[in-house]
Design a protein around this motif. Structure first.
Motif, PDB file in Angstrom:
ATOM      1  N   ARG A 286      -1.387   5.229   8.031  1.00  0.00           N
ATOM      2  CA  ARG A 286      -1.143   3.789   8.195  1.00  0.00           C
ATOM      3  C   ARG A 286      -1.671   3.008   6.993  1.00  0.00           C
ATOM      4  O   ARG A 286      -1.041   2.056   6.524  1.00  0.00           O
ATOM      5  CB  ARG A 286      -1.799   3.293   9.486  1.00  0.00           C
ATOM      6  CG  ARG A 286      -1.194   3.911  10.732  1.00  0.00           C
ATOM      7  CD  ARG A 286      -2.010   3.641  11.978  1.00  0.00           C
ATOM      8  NE  ARG A 286      -1.859   2.285  12.454  1.00  0.00           N
ATOM      9  CZ  ARG A 286      -2.420   1.829  13.587  1.00  0.00           C
ATOM     10  NH1 ARG A 286      -3.157   2.636  14.342  1.00  0.00           N
ATOM     11  NH2 ARG A 286      -2.249   0.577  13.965  1.00  0.00           N
ATOM     12  N   ILE A 287      -2.831   3.419   6.495  1.00  0.00           N
ATOM     13  CA  ILE A 287      -3.416   2.727   5.343  1.00  0.00           C
ATOM     14  C   ILE A 287      -2.550   2.922   4.105  1.00  0.00           C
ATOM     15  O   ILE A 287      -2.230   1.962   3.389  1.00  0.00           O
ATOM     16  CB  ILE A 287      -4.855   3.232   5.083  1.00  0.00           C
ATOM     17  CG1 ILE A 287      -5.762   2.895   6.268  1.00  0.00           C
ATOM     18  CG2 ILE A 287      -5.412   2.617   3.799  1.00  0.00           C
ATOM     19  CD1 ILE A 287      -7.121   3.582   6.213  1.00  0.00           C
ATOM     20  N   VAL A 288      -2.154   4.172   3.845  1.00  0.00           N
ATOM     21  CA  VAL A 288      -1.331   4.481   2.666  1.00  0.00           C
ATOM     22  C   VAL A 288       0.021   3.788   2.761  1.00  0.00           C
ATOM     23  O   VAL A 288       0.543   3.264   1.761  1.00  0.00           O
ATOM     24  CB  VAL A 288      -1.151   6.005   2.522  1.00  0.00           C
ATOM     25  CG1 VAL A 288      -0.131   6.319   1.436  1.00  0.00           C
ATOM     26  CG2 VAL A 288      -2.472   6.673   2.211  1.00  0.00           C
ATOM     27  N   SER A 289       0.583   3.764   3.958  1.00  0.00           N
ATOM     28  CA  SER A 289       1.878   3.125   4.154  1.00  0.00           C
ATOM     29  C   SER A 289       1.794   1.629   3.866  1.00  0.00           C
ATOM     30  O   SER A 289       2.708   1.045   3.275  1.00  0.00           O
ATOM     31  CB  SER A 289       2.362   3.359   5.591  1.00  0.00           C
ATOM     32  OG  SER A 289       3.541   2.646   5.847  1.00  0.00           O
ATOM     33  N   GLU A 290       0.685   1.014   4.254  1.00  0.00           N
ATOM     34  CA  GLU A 290       0.527  -0.435   4.074  1.00  0.00           C
ATOM     35  C   GLU A 290       0.246  -0.791   2.621  1.00  0.00           C
ATOM     36  O   GLU A 290       0.787  -1.759   2.086  1.00  0.00           O
ATOM     37  CB  GLU A 290      -0.604  -0.947   4.973  1.00  0.00           C
ATOM     38  CG  GLU A 290      -0.737  -2.458   5.033  1.00  0.00           C
ATOM     39  CD  GLU A 290       0.424  -3.125   5.740  1.00  0.00           C
ATOM     40  OE1 GLU A 290       0.892  -4.175   5.246  1.00  0.00           O
ATOM     41  OE2 GLU A 290       0.885  -2.593   6.775  1.00  0.00           O
ATOM     42  N   ILE A 291      -0.604  -0.002   1.986  1.00  0.00           N
ATOM     43  CA  ILE A 291      -1.016  -0.359   0.626  1.00  0.00           C
ATOM     44  C   ILE A 291       0.032   0.041  -0.407  1.00  0.00           C
ATOM     45  O   ILE A 291       0.148  -0.603  -1.456  1.00  0.00           O
ATOM     46  CB  ILE A 291      -2.392   0.259   0.287  1.00  0.00           C
ATOM     47  CG1 ILE A 291      -2.994  -0.443  -0.935  1.00  0.00           C
ATOM     48  CG2 ILE A 291      -2.324   1.746   0.073  1.00  0.00           C
ATOM     49  CD1 ILE A 291      -4.426  -0.076  -1.204  1.00  0.00           C
ATOM     50  N   THR A 292       0.787   1.091  -0.163  1.00  0.00           N
ATOM     51  CA  THR A 292       1.843   1.661  -1.023  1.00  0.00           C
ATOM     52  C   THR A 292       1.261   2.306  -2.282  1.00  0.00           C
ATOM     53  O   THR A 292       0.211   1.883  -2.799  1.00  0.00           O
ATOM     54  CB  THR A 292       2.911   0.638  -1.455  1.00  0.00           C
ATOM     55  OG1 THR A 292       2.373  -0.245  -2.431  1.00  0.00           O
ATOM     56  CG2 THR A 292       3.456  -0.127  -0.258  1.00  0.00           C
ATOM     57  N   ALA A 293       1.967   3.301  -2.774  1.00  0.00           N
ATOM     58  CA  ALA A 293       1.516   4.053  -3.953  1.00  0.00           C
ATOM     59  C   ALA A 293       1.488   3.178  -5.202  1.00  0.00           C
ATOM     60  O   ALA A 293       0.588   3.301  -6.042  1.00  0.00           O
ATOM     61  CB  ALA A 293       2.429   5.258  -4.176  1.00  0.00           C
ATOM     62  N   SER A 294       2.458   2.280  -5.323  1.00  0.00           N
ATOM     63  CA  SER A 294       2.514   1.444  -6.531  1.00  0.00           C
ATOM     64  C   SER A 294       1.339   0.468  -6.594  1.00  0.00           C
ATOM     65  O   SER A 294       0.756   0.249  -7.662  1.00  0.00           O
ATOM     66  CB  SER A 294       3.841   0.675  -6.585  1.00  0.00           C
ATOM     67  OG  SER A 294       3.987  -0.141  -5.439  1.00  0.00           O
ATOM     68  N   THR A 295       0.979  -0.126  -5.441  1.00  0.00           N
ATOM     69  CA  THR A 295      -0.163  -1.045  -5.414  1.00  0.00           C
ATOM     70  C   THR A 295      -1.451  -0.293  -5.709  1.00  0.00           C
ATOM     71  O   THR A 295      -2.302  -0.761  -6.471  1.00  0.00           O
ATOM     72  CB  THR A 295      -0.270  -1.742  -4.044  1.00  0.00           C
ATOM     73  OG1 THR A 295       0.905  -2.507  -3.806  1.00  0.00           O
ATOM     74  CG2 THR A 295      -1.484  -2.656  -3.988  1.00  0.00           C
ATOM     75  N   LEU A 296      -1.589   0.883  -5.116  1.00  0.00           N
ATOM     76  CA  LEU A 296      -2.797   1.681  -5.346  1.00  0.00           C
ATOM     77  C   LEU A 296      -2.903   2.077  -6.819  1.00  0.00           C
ATOM     78  O   LEU A 296      -3.992   2.041  -7.408  1.00  0.00           O
ATOM     79  CB  LEU A 296      -2.764   2.926  -4.456  1.00  0.00           C
ATOM     80  CG  LEU A 296      -4.038   3.768  -4.367  1.00  0.00           C
ATOM     81  CD1 LEU A 296      -5.253   2.899  -4.097  1.00  0.00           C
ATOM     82  CD2 LEU A 296      -3.895   4.832  -3.296  1.00  0.00           C
ATOM     83  N   THR A 297      -1.784   2.401  -7.420  1.00  0.00           N
ATOM     84  CA  THR A 297      -1.778   2.748  -8.842  1.00  0.00           C
ATOM     85  C   THR A 297      -2.203   1.567  -9.701  1.00  0.00           C
ATOM     86  O   THR A 297      -2.982   1.705 -10.650  1.00  0.00           O
ATOM     87  CB  THR A 297      -0.374   3.225  -9.267  1.00  0.00           C
ATOM     88  OG1 THR A 297      -0.012   4.362  -8.492  1.00  0.00           O
ATOM     89  CG2 THR A 297      -0.343   3.584 -10.747  1.00  0.00           C
TER      90      THR A 297
END
Length: 663
Positions: free
Chosen positions: A475-486
């Motif tokens: 749920r956390i990864v889905s909300e934050i998204t890979a691009s935002t985390l990058t």
């Protein structure tokens, strides 16, 4: 029914028109009537300000000659009444240009005129809007000293007030000290009550964080100056006792050698706890003094706890009519008491005080909301209560999440810091926070233009990810998204990079399914991590990055190969650089990475060992068998033991280690 003549002259419009009268008697009477109407009446003050009364009063003041004492007195007194306790009034007075005209009155031959001017200026200097006095400007210091040396009590109080308001830097403290202001303030301690209290305020300002000035003060009056302060702790007037306490606290913080006696410290705490009961201004200011006294001092916090300071402070939280300033101070004092002591936090929880602090999260005043967050942050440092899951509750989480979109940035930041503690919860109740909308708010704030909000929101996300169950990770990864985390991993601020990498580190902690998250979208996350490891200049960023790669290296063969690719892209490799680094933390992280990459049993382990040998990694590790860091030394042995069979087949001999090197 016709209005009476006396009533009509009381109307604001009429009174203001009468200020233009040619008759001195009418002007004086009108000024006196206006002054009487606005004293203690904020609404009336604002009404007259809107009608333009202040500039008209200044016109009277500036156009009157020195012989018109009664007009000068009434106009100065009325201007002072506008400035008393209302910043809008102070602004109106200053904007009208009244300040230099009031200063002019201080040199008048009539003591009553001087009194009126000094009183008005004192009202102005009670506000933060008052003009800052330049002690370095030619003539200003001589004028200030003339105020302090005046025989007029109001004038000397004004001089002390100017110091309190304007003395902020060590350079200003020094120039005042060299000019003899300390000596004069010490003399004023023996004057009237008002002079004594004004002098104490000024002494606190002059000695704040300045050991040199403190040393000179302590040496005054043949070394009896400090005794003068301690004697005032027994004064009959509560405010004098408070101000003397504040001065001693300031001195104790900067020069603790002057206040080593535990008896004085105990006395200070007891006096402040006693003064908590005082009504009005004194009681409102006491909690701040107590918080300042015990801040970051575990011994004093324990002492205050033993004197029942916490119980006393918490008892005020039950009062619904408590003054806003006092409530803020009490929350901050409780926060300091609970900041380090687990027994204090336990007592706080046993008194059911958490619910009262939670109520303050929705207070109308932003400063109180912020103080409530700070208080809760201290309480939530309790590992015992976190482990028991006492804080991830709808009644606590919901108002905290609402504060994440508060209009005041300070409230948002303090709420985030509190959430950072709460979501560490290890009872797998993190879904409570997520379901309350907390996750969405954190992700939103992680994209803020304000770097402080970004930092603390990413920090909170890092802790939310800590030991999270797989469904919550999804749920956390889905909300934050890979691009935002990058983008957060590559943020311009190194502190945010560090927290974002720590977030990724928590993400990949948990098996192959967790590791797969950094390989989505063509591996943009692991590539960003690799770039930071190779290019970042801050050790903390590199440490988090290398631990991420070390965690990934516990995965499948393809995961290990991806880590090898990130670490061996350049020659010499970044891994070799870290192994040679003087920072033991980086050496340990790098060795962990080697241990995981060389773990025996995998089909590609022998190939990876050979590549590490060819890159100079194995040779460097062999030279670290006696590393000064015990953790590094231990991991070096593990890595060499794992590599020994492969290196033996490759014809590489490993030197035997001495028995004394073993743990």
């Amino acid at each position: 029914m016709p209005t009476s003549a006396s009533t009509s002259t009381n109307r604001p419009e009429v009174l203001i028109s009468l200020l233009r009268s040619e008759s001195k008697e009418v002007k004086v009477k009108s000024l006196r009537e206006l002054k009487n109407q606005i004293i203690g009446n904020r609404t009336k003050k604002l009404s007259y300000i809107k009608l333009g009364a202040v500039p008209k009063i200044l016109e009277i003041l500036s156009s009157s000659d020195d012989s018109e004492s009664s007009i000068l007195i009434q106009s100065a007194a009325t201007i002072g009444s506008f400035a008393c306790g209302v910043d809008v009034g102070v602004k109106a007075v200053l904007d009208s240009g009244a300040f230099p005209h009031l200063i002019r009155l201080l040199s008048h031959l009539d003591d009553k005129v001087v009194d009126a001017g000094a009183r008005s200026l004192k009202m102005i200097y009670q506000s933060k809007l008052a003009p800052k006095y330049d002690f370095h400007k030619d003539g200003n210091m001589a004028f200030l000293l003339s105020l302090l040396n005046s025989e007029n009590e109001n004038v000397t109080e004004l001089g002390a007030s100017i110091i309190t308001h304007s003395c902020e830097t060590s350079a200003e403290q020094k120039v005042l000290c060299e000019a003899g202001a300390l000596s004069r303030l010490l003399i004023l301690l023996k004057g009237s009550l008002n002079q004594r209290e004004a002098s104490l305020d000024s002494l606190a300002a002059m000695t704040e964080s300045n050991s040199e000035v403190i040393s000179k003060f302590v040496g005054l009056d043949s070394g009896r100056a400090l005794n003068s302060l301690t004697e005032l702790l027994k004064d009959r007037y509560p405010r004098t006792r408070l101000l003397a306490s504040v001065c001693l606290i300031v001195i104790g913080h900067t020069s603790p050698n002057y206040l080593q006696d535990i008896g004085i410290k105990t006395k200070l705490i007891m006096i402040l706890i006693e003064l908590l009961e005082e009504p009005g201004r004194v009681g409102d200011e006491v909690p701040f003094a107590l918080a300042n006294l015990i801040a970051d001092k575990e011994d004093l916090q324990q002492l205050a706890f033993e004197i029942n300071a916490l119980d006393k402070l918490c008892s005020f939280l039950h009062n619904d009519t408590i003054h806003t300033k006092r409530l803020k101070g009490i929350l901050l004092a409780i926060a300091e008491l609970c900041s380090r002591l687990e027994n204090c936090r336990a007592r706080f929880m046993s008194m059911q005080a958490l619910n009262l602090v939670t109520n303050a999260l929705t207070h109308d005043c932003a400063e109180v909301r912020s103080a409530a967050c700070i208080c809760m942050r201290s309480v939530t440092r309790s590992v015992k209560n976190l482990s028991a899951g006492h804080f991830l509750d709808d009644m606590i989480v919901t108002p905290l999440v609402q504060l994440l979109h508060d209009q005041c940035t300070l409230v948002q930041v303090t709420a985030l810091k509190t959430i950072c503690n709460i979501v560490v919860d290890v009872t797998n109740r993190k879904s409570v926070f997520i379901q309350c909308g907390g996750l969405k708010e954190l992700v939103l704030l992680s994209k803020s233009m304000d770097s402080t909000l970004r930092l603390n929101s990413v920090w909170a996300l890092r802790n939310l990810m800590f030991l999270a169950e797989s469904n919550n990770k999804e749920r956390i990864v889905s909300e934050i998204t890979a691009s935002t985390l990058t983008s957060l991993v590559c943020d311009p601020e190194p502190s945010i990079q560090e927290q974002a990498l720590a977030l990724v580190r928590n993400l990949v902690d948990g098996g192959i399914s967790s590791i797969e998250h950094v390989f989505v979208e063509g591996g943009i996350i692991i590539n960003a991590v690799g770039r930071q490891v190779r290019n970042a200049s801050k050790s903390e960023v590199c440490i988090q990055g290398i631990y991420i790669l070390g965690n990934i290296a516990t995965g499948s063969e393809s995961h290990k190969e991806a880590v090898m690719h990130q670490l061996l892209q350049e020659a010499p490799s970044v891994l070799l650089k870290f192994l040679k680094c003087s920072d033991a933390r980086l050496r340990v992280a790098a060795i962990w990475c080697v241990v995981n990459l060389t773990y025996p049993g995998g089909p590609g382990s022998s190939v990876r060992v050979a590549r590490l040998r060819d890159s100079g990694i194995i040779s460097q590790i062999k030279s670290m068998v006696n590393d000064s860091c015990l953790d590094a030394k231990f991991r070096v042995r593990t890595a060499l033991e794992q590599c020994k069979p492969v290196l033996g087949c490759l014809g590489v001999k490993l030197s035997a280690t001495n028995e004394q090197d073993h743990f």
